[in-house]
Design an enzyme around this catalytic site. Structure first.
Site, short mmCIF file in Angstrom:
data_model
loop_
_atom_site.label_atom_id
_atom_site.label_comp_id
_atom_site.label_asym_id
_atom_site.label_seq_id
_atom_site.Cartn_x
_atom_site.Cartn_y
_atom_site.Cartn_z
CD GLN A 117 -37.54 -3.27 20.95
OE1 GLN A 117 -38.09 -2.23 20.59
NE2 GLN A 117 -37.74 -3.80 22.14
CG ASP A 120 -26.25 -4.20 23.14
OD1 ASP A 120 -27.00 -3.65 23.98
OD2 ASP A 120 -26.35 -5.41 22.82
CG HIS A 135 -34.33 -1.95 16.05
ND1 HIS A 135 -34.72 -1.46 17.28
CD2 HIS A 135 -35.47 -2.12 15.34
CE1 HIS A 135 -36.05 -1.35 17.30
NE2 HIS A 135 -36.52 -1.75 16.16
CB CYS A 169 -26.21 -7.74 -5.30
SG CYS A 169 -26.43 -6.34 -4.18
N GLY A 206 -36.82 -5.33 29.48
CA GLY A 206 -36.04 -4.12 29.26
C GLY A 206 -36.47 -3.29 28.08
CB THR A 207 -38.58 -3.21 25.41
OG1 THR A 207 -38.99 -2.31 24.39
CG2 THR A 207 -39.66 -4.25 25.65
N PRO A 233 -37.99 -2.84 35.77
CG PRO A 233 -36.09 -1.48 35.94
CD PRO A 233 -36.75 -2.50 35.08
N1 APR Z 1 -33.44 -3.93 33.64
C1 APR Z 1 -34.54 -4.07 32.85
N2 APR Z 1 -35.20 -3.03 32.28
C2 APR Z 1 -34.74 -1.78 32.54
C3 APR Z 1 -33.61 -1.55 33.37
C4 APR Z 1 -32.94 -2.69 33.94
N3 APR Z 1 -31.87 -2.58 34.73
N4 APR Z 1 -33.40 -0.20 33.45
C5 APR Z 1 -34.38 0.39 32.67
N5 APR Z 1 -35.19 -0.56 32.13
C6 APR Z 1 -36.37 -0.37 31.26
C7 APR Z 1 -37.03 0.99 31.36
O1 APR Z 1 -37.98 1.02 32.42
C8 APR Z 1 -37.71 1.12 29.98
O2 APR Z 1 -39.02 0.56 30.02
O3 APR Z 1 -35.93 -0.48 29.93
C9 APR Z 1 -36.83 0.24 29.09
C10 APR Z 1 -35.99 1.00 28.07
O4 APR Z 1 -36.88 1.61 27.16
P1 APR Z 1 -36.30 2.45 25.91
O5 APR Z 1 -35.20 3.31 26.37
O6 APR Z 1 -37.48 3.06 25.25
O7 APR Z 1 -35.62 1.33 25.00
P2 APR Z 1 -36.30 0.36 23.93
O8 APR Z 1 -37.66 -0.06 24.37
O9 APR Z 1 -35.33 -0.70 23.65
O10 APR Z 1 -36.43 1.31 22.64
C11 APR Z 1 -36.89 0.74 21.45
O11 APR Z 1 -36.40 2.75 20.24
O12 APR Z 1 -35.08 4.54 19.86
C12 APR Z 1 -35.41 3.32 19.38
O13 APR Z 1 -34.12 1.93 18.01
C13 APR Z 1 -34.25 2.35 19.32
O14 APR Z 1 -34.28 -0.04 19.72
C14 APR Z 1 -34.69 1.19 20.22
C15 APR Z 1 -36.19 1.35 20.25
#
Ligand code: APR
Length: 266
Positions: A117, A120, A135, A169, A206-207, A233
């Site tokens: 997602q 970067d 994304h 296009c 990490g989501t 975490p």
């Molecule tokens: N390692 C792993 N995970 C981590 C770390 C780390 N060091 N630090 C934080 N996290 C976790 C958090 O606990 C959280 O669950 O990463 C997650 C980040 O969640 P979001 O900030 O909601 O990011 P994401 O899930 O990628 O968001 C999805 O939302 O705003 C839109 O387009 C944007 O792609 C993005 C989408």
């Protein structure tokens, strides 16, 4: 972030490694948390961009279409503020141990596709080949008509002729990042569904698992009796249903997981 590899966590990592070794097809799904250790803030939770600055307007794409030339002038000459700060952070960021663990798993033949997602480019820089940027990518460009993507290195921008037009296009070209309100490009979405359909083991790292359609993918794997391994975490929306929860920072946990997969596969 402090991290301790407790015997319980290491035991859970060993079970996850066996699931990956024995899987027919393994797919990863990553989010902003994986790039936190590269200095890029997440969106939600502590220190999140939306937490600090509020969610951006949901009609970002409609705003682009209303005046694409103006949007391009803002992209080429961003004003002072958090957006410019984020752009500088993205340009300076480098892959971390989490990104490298995934490219190592792929190299070892234990990862068939990686859906991110993140915009970067860090998975690409870490060497991951089977990469699906659902994304988009902050550095790349895309035609809004035919969805052809362009590496900026090969697509010169003439500031006197904005917006730039597609060389295939003739459609309007925009940054590849999918704006709020913009449909996910059909090419990458189809490829994501195909990868998810084929996989019986998904590593989710990490989501917050709150944004769709990406958040649907692990649920689909579970519905079909597959295994979902979560690395985070903190608990997320997915934690209650994940098959295995590896609680800790992405870099250290994924490096340990890769080492365990190598052991399990040898
Ligand atoms: N390692 C792993 N995970 C981590 C770390 C780390 N060091 N630090 C934080 N996290 C976790 C958090 O606990 C959280 O669950 O990463 C997650 C980040 O969640 P979001 O900030 O909601 O990011 P994401 O899930 O990628 O968001 C999805 O939302 O705003 C839109 O387009 C944007 O792609 C993005 C989408």
């Amino acid at each position: 972030m402090d991290f301790e590899l407790t015997p319980e966590l290491d035991e859970t990592i060993a079970r996850a490694a066996e699931a990956i070794r024995d899987a027919r097809s393994v797919v990863a799904l990553t989010g902003a948390g994986l790039s936190v250790e590269s200095g890029i803030p997440p969106f939600r939770g502590p220190g999140g961009l939306w937490t600090k600055y509020g969610e951006p307007p949901m009609d970002g794409y409609q705003r682009f279409l209303r005046d694409p030339a103006q949007s391009w002038r803002e992209r080429l000459h961003p004003k002072e503020g958090w957006l410019r700060g984020l752009q500088e952070t993205l340009e300076a960021a480098e892959p971390n141990d989490g990104h490298r663990a995934f490219s190592a798993l792929e190299e070892d033949g234990h990862l068939d596709a990686l859906i991110t997602q993140n915009i970067d480019d860090l998975h690409r820089q870490a060497g991951t080949k089977q990469l699906l940027e659902i994304h988009g990518n902050h550095f790349w460009l895309r035609c809004v008509e035919c969805h052809t993507r362009f590496d900026p290195a090969g697509f010169p921008i003439d500031e006197d002729a904005l917006p730039p037009l597609c060389t295939d296009c003739g459609g309007i070209v925009k940054g590849d990042t999918v704006h709020f309100g913009e449909p996910i490009p059909p090419t990458v979405l189809r490829a994501c569904y195909a990868a998810v359909e084929a996989c019986d083991c998904m590593i989710v790292a990490g989501t917050s698992a709150t944004v769709y359609p990406a958040a649907e993918f692990p649920l689909e794997v579970l519905r079909r009796g597959g295994t979902v391994i979560e690395v985070n975490p903190y608990e997320s929306e997915l934690t209650p249903v994940a098959s295995l929860f590896l609680q800790g920072p992405g870099g250290a946990v994924l490096q340990r997981l890769h080492a365990r997969v190598r052991e399990a596969a040898s």
